[in-house]
Design an enzyme around this catalytic site. Structure first.
Site, PDB file in Angstrom:
ATOM      1  N   HIS A 124      22.459   9.102 -19.364  1.00 15.34           N
ATOM      2  CA  HIS A 124      21.785   7.925 -18.630  1.00 15.34           C
ATOM      3  C   HIS A 124      20.811   7.471 -19.500  1.00 15.34           C
ATOM      4  CE1 HIS A 124      18.379  11.012 -17.975  1.00 15.34           C
ATOM      5  NE2 HIS A 124      19.292  11.750 -17.482  1.00 15.34           N
ATOM      6  N   ASP A 125      20.483   6.116 -19.727  1.00 14.57           N
ATOM      7  CA  ASP A 125      19.456   5.527 -20.250  1.00 14.57           C
ATOM      8  C   ASP A 125      19.571   5.693 -21.694  1.00 14.57           C
ATOM      9  OD1 ASP A 125      17.548   4.893 -17.816  1.00 14.57           O
ATOM     10  OD2 ASP A 125      17.631   7.199 -17.942  1.00 14.57           O
ATOM     11  N   GLY A 142      19.998  12.398 -22.216  1.00 13.24           N
ATOM     12  CA  GLY A 142      19.342  11.100 -21.619  1.00 13.24           C
ATOM     13  C   GLY A 142      18.360  10.646 -22.651  1.00 13.24           C
TER      14      GLY A 142
END
Length: 265
Positions: A124-125, A142
Site C-alpha cells: 500500500h501507498d 508500505g
C-alpha cells in the site's frame, strides 16, 4: 460490460467496470466494478483486478496476478483508496499490488514502462516512477518510493517508508532499511553502498564527462570520510562544471535533503 471476441467467455467482469473495446481478458479473470482499463491492455488468465483501480494503455498483466486488493494494513477500514497504473507496464505472474491507505496519500501508483517480474509484492501507498525493473520476488513494504530507472535485484526486500533514488540499483537479496541515493548501487544484508550504476547510465546516454560528475558525487558521499552535510556542500560546489550534470546534482541534493531515514552507507 458487453462480451466481445477479446474477452474470454469464462471471465467475470462486473457490468460497472469500464474496459476499452480493445482490452483483452483471458479465461477465468475477475474484474471488479470500480476498475477502469485503457486501450490495448491485456489481462491474463485467472487475474483478479479489484478495488478502485485505474490501468492505462498497452499494459500486459500475466496470469494469476492480484491487482488492486485491499492493503495489508490492520488500520484499513474499507476506505475507497486507489491504485493507479500508467502505460506500457509488464506485470508478470503472481504479482500482488495493493491499493493505498488514508494514512498516506490514499493511492498506490506505478508510472510507465515498468517491468515487474514474478512474485513481486508492491504494498500500500508505494510510489513507483517509470522504467523501473523489479526482479523476481522483490518485496516492497508500505509507503516505499522508487524513482525512475531503479533496478532492484531478485529477492530484494525494502523496509516501509524507504526511498530509492533514480538510477539506483541493488544486487540479489539486498535488504534496504535506509534510503538509497540516486545513481548508487548497493548489496548485502543490510545493504551497503558499492559504486555507481555506471552501465545503466551509459545505456541511457550519459557521456563520460557526465559520468565523471556522478562518480565524484559518489566519492564525496562514500569515500572521503565526510559528514553528510559536508558532502552535500562539496557536491553543491560541483554545479557549473558541466551543464548536463547540473540536473544530476540537483537530483542528488533534493534526495539527500529529504532523507528522513538516513542513507545507505
Amino acid at each position: 460490460m458487453p462480451q466481445t471476441a477479446a474477452i474470454h467467455p469464462t471471465a467475470l467482469i462486473d457490468p460497472d467496470a469500464e474496459l476499452d473495446a480493445s482490452v483483452q481478458v483471458g479465461p477465468y479473470a475477475v474484474i471488479g466494478p470500480h476498475v477502469r482499463i485503457g486501450p490495448g491492455t491485456q489481462i491474463g488468465a485467472h487475474c483478479v483486478i479489484e478495488g478502485h483501480t485505474r490501468i492505462g494503455r498497452d499494459n500486459r498483466i500475466f496470469q494469476f496476478a492480484s491487482i488492486g486488493a485491499q492493503p495489508q494494513d490492520k488500520k484499513y477500514a474499507g476506505e475507497p483508496t486507489r491504485l493507479e497504473i500508467g502505460d506500457g507496464n509488464t506485470i508478470r505472474e503472481f504479482v500482488t499490488i495493493n491499493t493505498g491507505t488514508v494514512q498516506d496519500a490514499g493511492v498506490t501508483r506505478l508510472g510507465d514502462d515498468n517491468w515487474i517480474m514474478a512474485y513481486v509484492h508492491v504494498a500500500h501507498d508505494c510510489q513507483l516512477g517509470s522504467h523501473v525493473i523489479l526482479a523476481n520476488a522483490v518485496q516492497l513494504a508500505g509507503h516505499v518510493h522508487l524513482g525512475d530507472w531503479v533496478f532492484l535485484g531478485g529477492l530484494t526486500g525494502v523496509h516501509q517508508f524507504v526511498r530509492v533514488g533514480a538510477h539506483a540499483m541493488t544486487a540479489f537479496q539486498a535488504r534496504l532499511a535506509q534510503d538509497l541515493p540516486p545513481f548508487v548501487t548497493a548489496a548485502g544484508n543490510p545493504a551497503e553502498a558499492q559504486s555507481i550504476n555506471a552501465e545503466g547510465l551509459r545505456r541511457r546516454g550519459y557521456s563520460a564527462e557526465r559520468l565523471a560528475i556522478v562518480k565524484q558525487m559518489h566519492r564525496l558521499l562514500y569515500r572521503k570520510g565526510l559528514t553528510l552535510e559536508a558532502a552535500r556542500q562539496q557536491i553543491d560546489a560541483l554545479r557549473g562544471e558541466l551543464a548536463d550534470a547540473d540536473a544530476d546534482i540537483a537530483l542528488m541534493q533534493d534526495f539527500l535533503a529529504s532523507a528522513s531515514r538516513g542513507i545507505v552507507r
